[in-house]
Design a protein around this motif. Sequence first.
Motif, PDB file in Angstrom:
ATOM      1  N   GLU A   1      36.397 -30.972  -2.966  1.00  0.00           N
ATOM      2  CA  GLU A   1      35.293 -29.995  -3.022  1.00  0.00           C
ATOM      3  C   GLU A   1      35.454 -29.028  -4.198  1.00  0.00           C
ATOM      4  O   GLU A   1      34.507 -28.755  -4.928  1.00  0.00           O
ATOM      5  N   THR A   2      36.671 -28.515  -4.360  1.00  0.00           N
ATOM      6  CA  THR A   2      36.828 -27.524  -5.426  1.00  0.00           C
ATOM      7  C   THR A   2      36.771 -28.180  -6.804  1.00  0.00           C
ATOM      8  O   THR A   2      36.157 -27.633  -7.708  1.00  0.00           O
ATOM      9  N   TYR A   3      37.344 -29.360  -6.928  1.00  0.00           N
ATOM     10  CA  TYR A   3      37.310 -30.018  -8.230  1.00  0.00           C
ATOM     11  C   TYR A   3      35.884 -30.381  -8.606  1.00  0.00           C
ATOM     12  O   TYR A   3      35.511 -30.328  -9.777  1.00  0.00           O
ATOM     13  N   GLU A   4      35.097 -30.721  -7.612  1.00  0.00           N
ATOM     14  CA  GLU A   4      33.693 -31.013  -7.919  1.00  0.00           C
ATOM     15  C   GLU A   4      32.978 -29.740  -8.379  1.00  0.00           C
ATOM     16  O   GLU A   4      32.158 -29.761  -9.297  1.00  0.00           O
ATOM     17  N   ALA A   5      33.316 -28.638  -7.748  1.00  0.00           N
ATOM     18  CA  ALA A   5      32.736 -27.361  -8.171  1.00  0.00           C
ATOM     19  C   ALA A   5      33.170 -27.033  -9.606  1.00  0.00           C
ATOM     20  O   ALA A   5      32.381 -26.533 -10.406  1.00  0.00           O
ATOM     21  N   TYR A   6      34.422 -27.352  -9.921  1.00  0.00           N
ATOM     22  CA  TYR A   6      34.920 -27.113 -11.276  1.00  0.00           C
ATOM     23  C   TYR A   6      34.063 -27.882 -12.292  1.00  0.00           C
ATOM     24  O   TYR A   6      33.654 -27.351 -13.316  1.00  0.00           O
ATOM     25  N   LEU A   7      33.828 -29.161 -11.986  1.00  0.00           N
ATOM     26  CA  LEU A   7      33.082 -29.999 -12.926  1.00  0.00           C
ATOM     27  C   LEU A   7      31.668 -29.480 -13.118  1.00  0.00           C
ATOM     28  O   LEU A   7      31.138 -29.447 -14.230  1.00  0.00           O
ATOM     29  N   LYS A   8      31.091 -29.060 -12.011  1.00  0.00           N
ATOM     30  CA  LYS A   8      29.731 -28.507 -12.070  1.00  0.00           C
ATOM     31  C   LYS A   8      29.730 -27.287 -12.997  1.00  0.00           C
ATOM     32  O   LYS A   8      28.876 -27.144 -13.875  1.00  0.00           O
ATOM     33  N   TRP A   9      30.739 -26.448 -12.794  1.00  0.00           N
ATOM     34  CA  TRP A   9      30.840 -25.249 -13.626  1.00  0.00           C
ATOM     35  C   TRP A   9      31.063 -25.605 -15.098  1.00  0.00           C
ATOM     36  O   TRP A   9      30.495 -24.977 -15.985  1.00  0.00           O
ATOM     37  N   CYS A  10      31.869 -26.616 -15.337  1.00  0.00           N
ATOM     38  CA  CYS A  10      32.157 -27.030 -16.712  1.00  0.00           C
ATOM     39  C   CYS A  10      30.870 -27.383 -17.459  1.00  0.00           C
ATOM     40  O   CYS A  10      30.677 -26.948 -18.605  1.00  0.00           O
ATOM     41  N   SER A  11      30.001 -28.162 -16.834  1.00  0.00           N
ATOM     42  CA  SER A  11      28.756 -28.535 -17.520  1.00  0.00           C
ATOM     43  C   SER A  11      27.932 -27.298 -17.818  1.00  0.00           C
ATOM     44  O   SER A  11      27.405 -27.137 -18.923  1.00  0.00           O
ATOM     45  N   LYS A  12      27.831 -26.447 -16.815  1.00  0.00           N
ATOM     46  CA  LYS A  12      27.043 -25.229 -16.993  1.00  0.00           C
ATOM     47  C   LYS A  12      27.610 -24.384 -18.137  1.00  0.00           C
ATOM     48  O   LYS A  12      26.865 -23.933 -19.018  1.00  0.00           O
ATOM     49  N   ALA A  13      28.916 -24.213 -18.133  1.00  0.00           N
ATOM     50  CA  ALA A  13      29.558 -23.374 -19.141  1.00  0.00           C
ATOM     51  C   ALA A  13      29.356 -23.956 -20.535  1.00  0.00           C
ATOM     52  O   ALA A  13      29.028 -23.237 -21.478  1.00  0.00           O
ATOM     53  N   LYS A  14      29.529 -25.267 -20.651  1.00  0.00           N
ATOM     54  CA  LYS A  14      29.349 -25.898 -21.957  1.00  0.00           C
ATOM     55  C   LYS A  14      27.915 -25.723 -22.457  1.00  0.00           C
ATOM     56  O   LYS A  14      27.686 -25.422 -23.617  1.00  0.00           O
ATOM     57  N   LYS A  15      26.979 -25.889 -21.534  1.00  0.00           N
ATOM     58  CA  LYS A  15      25.577 -25.711 -21.912  1.00  0.00           C
ATOM     59  C   LYS A  15      25.332 -24.305 -22.438  1.00  0.00           C
ATOM     60  O   LYS A  15      24.688 -24.108 -23.460  1.00  0.00           O
ATOM     61  N   MET A  16      25.871 -23.326 -21.743  1.00  0.00           N
ATOM     62  CA  MET A  16      25.620 -21.940 -22.148  1.00  0.00           C
ATOM     63  C   MET A  16      26.272 -21.590 -23.474  1.00  0.00           C
ATOM     64  O   MET A  16      25.832 -20.683 -24.176  1.00  0.00           O
ATOM     65  N   LEU A  17      27.326 -22.319 -23.799  1.00  0.00           N
ATOM     66  CA  LEU A  17      28.035 -22.012 -25.038  1.00  0.00           C
ATOM     67  C   LEU A  17      27.428 -22.719 -26.252  1.00  0.00           C
ATOM     68  O   LEU A  17      27.755 -22.410 -27.389  1.00  0.00           O
ATOM     69  N   LYS A  18      26.561 -23.689 -25.956  1.00  0.00           N
ATOM     70  CA  LYS A  18      25.985 -24.457 -27.095  1.00  0.00           C
ATOM     71  C   LYS A  18      24.652 -23.878 -27.560  1.00  0.00           C
ATOM     72  O   LYS A  18      24.054 -23.057 -26.924  1.00  0.00           O
TER      73      LYS A  18
ATOM     74  N   ILE B   1      34.595 -24.175 -26.218  1.00  0.00           N
ATOM     75  CA  ILE B   1      34.026 -25.409 -25.661  1.00  0.00           C
ATOM     76  C   ILE B   1      35.104 -26.474 -25.555  1.00  0.00           C
ATOM     77  O   ILE B   1      35.224 -27.159 -24.538  1.00  0.00           O
ATOM     78  N   HIS B   2      35.892 -26.595 -26.597  1.00  0.00           N
ATOM     79  CA  HIS B   2      36.950 -27.591 -26.591  1.00  0.00           C
ATOM     80  C   HIS B   2      37.923 -27.352 -25.433  1.00  0.00           C
ATOM     81  O   HIS B   2      38.326 -28.279 -24.738  1.00  0.00           O
TER      82      HIS B   2
ATOM     83  N   GLY C   1      38.084 -15.740 -25.289  1.00  0.00           N
ATOM     84  CA  GLY C   1      37.492 -16.624 -26.277  1.00  0.00           C
ATOM     85  C   GLY C   1      37.083 -15.934 -27.564  1.00  0.00           C
ATOM     86  O   GLY C   1      37.020 -16.572 -28.623  1.00  0.00           O
ATOM     87  N   GLY C   2      36.801 -14.638 -27.458  1.00  0.00           N
ATOM     88  CA  GLY C   2      36.408 -13.865 -28.631  1.00  0.00           C
ATOM     89  C   GLY C   2      37.426 -13.881 -29.761  1.00  0.00           C
ATOM     90  O   GLY C   2      37.099 -13.590 -30.901  1.00  0.00           O
ATOM     91  N   GLY C   3      38.674 -14.261 -29.441  1.00  0.00           N
ATOM     92  CA  GLY C   3      39.725 -14.311 -30.454  1.00  0.00           C
ATOM     93  C   GLY C   3      39.584 -15.497 -31.391  1.00  0.00           C
ATOM     94  O   GLY C   3      40.256 -15.584 -32.407  1.00  0.00           O
ATOM     95  N   ALA C   4      38.714 -16.436 -31.018  1.00  0.00           N
ATOM     96  CA  ALA C   4      38.462 -17.583 -31.893  1.00  0.00           C
ATOM     97  C   ALA C   4      36.948 -17.821 -31.919  1.00  0.00           C
ATOM     98  O   ALA C   4      36.179 -16.887 -31.759  1.00  0.00           O
ATOM     99  N   ASP C   5      36.536 -19.052 -32.094  1.00  0.00           N
ATOM    100  CA  ASP C   5      35.098 -19.328 -32.181  1.00  0.00           C
ATOM    101  C   ASP C   5      34.610 -20.085 -30.946  1.00  0.00           C
ATOM    102  O   ASP C   5      35.397 -20.546 -30.138  1.00  0.00           O
TER     103      ASP C   5
END
Lengths: 177, 177
Positions: B160-177, B115-116, B106-110
């Motif tokens: 199960e894994t897709y739900e884990a993915y979604l959980k991670w997505c929210s967390k990741a987006k939060k940390m990036l904002k 997030i996108h 991600g460091g190669g862009a902004d």
Amino acid sequence: MAREKRINMVILGLLNHEDMTGYDMKKRIDNSIGFFWNGSFGNIYPALKELEEGSLIKSASASVGGREKIVYHITAQGKKALKEWLKEDQASNELRYESLLKLFFGGGADRGTAIHNIEVFEEKVRQDLGVLKMLCKSLEDCLDNDDHLYYYLTASFGVETYEAYLKWCSKAKKMLK
Amino acid sequence: MAREKRINMVILGLLNHEDMTGYDMKKRIDNSIGFFWNGSFGNIYPALKELEEGSLIKSASASVGGREKIVYHITAQGKKALKEWLKEDQASNELRYESLLKLFFGGGADRGTAIHNIEVFEEKVRQDLGVLKMLCKSLEDCLDNDDHLYYYLTASFGVETYEAYLKWCSKAKKMLK
DNA sequence: ATCAGCATGTAAGGCGTTACATGATTCA
DNA sequence: TGAATCATGTAACGCCTTACATGCTGAT
């Protein structure tokens, strides 16, 4: 412009962070993104040649302790290509799990075999999870740096999904017994 | 005996359940194990030829409504090969997630791009999860049949894994904002 | 001395995808 | 009548893995 292959992007991504040799790249790939992306020498070296021909990277000989090595550096063009790739929405995300295949076709053998296959999978996941957790923990302290944050997030993806895998393993084993 | 390639095992697995044509196999793969395994015509048809040459399957012409089709049937040898594969511990489980690659580099862009990219991934996961959940629900009623149980378990792995993915997505987006 | 690790590469093959080619049938 | 789907296949290419080949350096 033809879509670059992914190993090229991996190389550009690594070089965007710091200069290194092909050998370094292999190691770096193995112990940072290895759980979701692989590289091999037979893959990396030809890509390096190709990238240099396209002026996306530039090589320089360096002798460290009398030994010759080829250190690569990313060019402005390379940075541009990396950025373009990052900005493309298109991304191929593939799961290729032979263990699931074996479970799905479990009818070809007995339940004991199915359970055993899950246990083999579980064991591997448990090991990898341990490594990823340690990695996450060590990264938690330096999230102010963007590169570390991105690294942390990918590792944390691994932790979350591997934990989901383990949860599923117990459930699956229970249902098969 | 050389290790058979996996598409061969997929075909044997499908035929172990019921006779079908190559075309049927493609459809079956797409909408049952498609989320963790792919097949293509350019993959299946040559494999069918190979399997028949090795006497693991047997073909028969059938005309349905005046149209010719080639229906395949698994042989005793084929069943044996399938069982042997199921009993091998070795299984290659590969994740190949370009979205994670983009995040890692991600460091190669902004941050906005990072997030996108997560959002693009999230959207795809959300869609697939919906399908898998419905599948799971419809299978829940017939778990007494072993084939259905195996099917249910693989689909439930996806949930199960897709739900884990979604959980991670929210967390990741939060940390990036 | 010997072995692990550093370092670079090539060759062959595996396995898969995409695109193309062909033609029948069914349904709107 | 035209489009979608059924049905079977081939050709070219993409991309990666495995195995091989070579030779250096540093540590034990």
